[in-house]
Design a protein around this motif. Sequence first.
Motif, PDB file in Angstrom:
ATOM      1  N   UNK A   1       0.798  -1.227   0.000  1.00 38.25           N
ATOM      2  CA  UNK A   1       0.000   0.000   0.000  1.00 38.25           C
ATOM      3  C   UNK A   1       0.833   1.280   0.000  1.00 38.25           C
ATOM      4  N   UNK A   2       2.045   1.229   0.545  1.00 41.57           N
ATOM      5  CA  UNK A   2       2.884   2.434   0.532  1.00 41.57           C
ATOM      6  C   UNK A   2       3.230   2.826  -0.900  1.00 41.57           C
ATOM      7  N   UNK A   3       3.603   1.850  -1.724  1.00 39.61           N
ATOM      8  CA  UNK A   3       3.881   2.135  -3.135  1.00 39.61           C
ATOM      9  C   UNK A   3       2.610   2.569  -3.845  1.00 39.61           C
ATOM     10  N   UNK A   4       1.490   1.966  -3.483  1.00 38.87           N
ATOM     11  CA  UNK A   4       0.218   2.346  -4.091  1.00 38.87           C
ATOM     12  C   UNK A   4      -0.093   3.819  -3.821  1.00 38.87           C
ATOM     13  N   UNK A   5       0.144   4.261  -2.593  1.00 37.04           N
ATOM     14  CA  UNK A   5      -0.085   5.676  -2.264  1.00 37.04           C
ATOM     15  C   UNK A   5       0.728   6.563  -3.201  1.00 37.04           C
ATOM     16  N   UNK A   6       1.982   6.212  -3.412  1.00 38.11           N
ATOM     17  CA  UNK A   6       2.846   7.019  -4.291  1.00 38.11           C
ATOM     18  C   UNK A   6       2.309   7.064  -5.720  1.00 38.11           C
ATOM     19  N   UNK A   7       1.901   5.918  -6.249  1.00 40.27           N
ATOM     20  CA  UNK A   7       1.388   5.876  -7.621  1.00 40.27           C
ATOM     21  C   UNK A   7       0.082   6.661  -7.749  1.00 40.27           C
ATOM     22  N   UNK A   8      -0.838   6.443  -6.813  1.00 44.29           N
ATOM     23  CA  UNK A   8      -2.117   7.157  -6.886  1.00 44.29           C
ATOM     24  C   UNK A   8      -1.931   8.653  -6.681  1.00 44.29           C
TER      25      UNK A   8
END
Length: 185
Positions: A81-88
Amino acid sequence: MASMRQRFKLIVTSAAIAVGISVPAYAQETLDEMFEKLATAAPDEARRIEERIADQWSRSGSAAIDLLFQRGRDALDADDPEAAVEHFTAVIDFAPDFAEAYHGRATAYFLTDEIGPAIDDLREVLALNPRQFAAMRGLGIILEDIGRPEQALEVYEKVLAIHPHMEMVPEAVHRVQQELEGIPL
């Protein structure tokens, strides 16, 4: 409420898979037409309509933005989810009116226990797309999780007005109603 979190992860994963399936035969059908059908559809048909609606919502209109958005979804699927936050967040920076990017980031924030930012992003989703039933369900889950059953019930009832067969929502309404009436779960 670890079980609530696990159910939410399952919902996110199944929604991501469902959205990834495109149904070209329905390309000419408008969102309004799909929502009219959704309100009266049988459960199995409602699920197919939900998938078509989610497919339309997941398209930004830009191949580059869609690619970045997909990377965020892939990060969620990979339990990152940390990487997801960055992408979103990158998607939001370039396409601030793309509601699904806020929805994805809200999910990622929720999974990292950042409840305040998750609620803020869900509010943004609903400001941009007031019929976003999955975002409403997510908001209901969070409200229930933080001890606001009255507000959760109100949100869940709004979901059912749009999508009477939304996964987990009828059970959530029943559970919250029992809680509010003082009936032991």
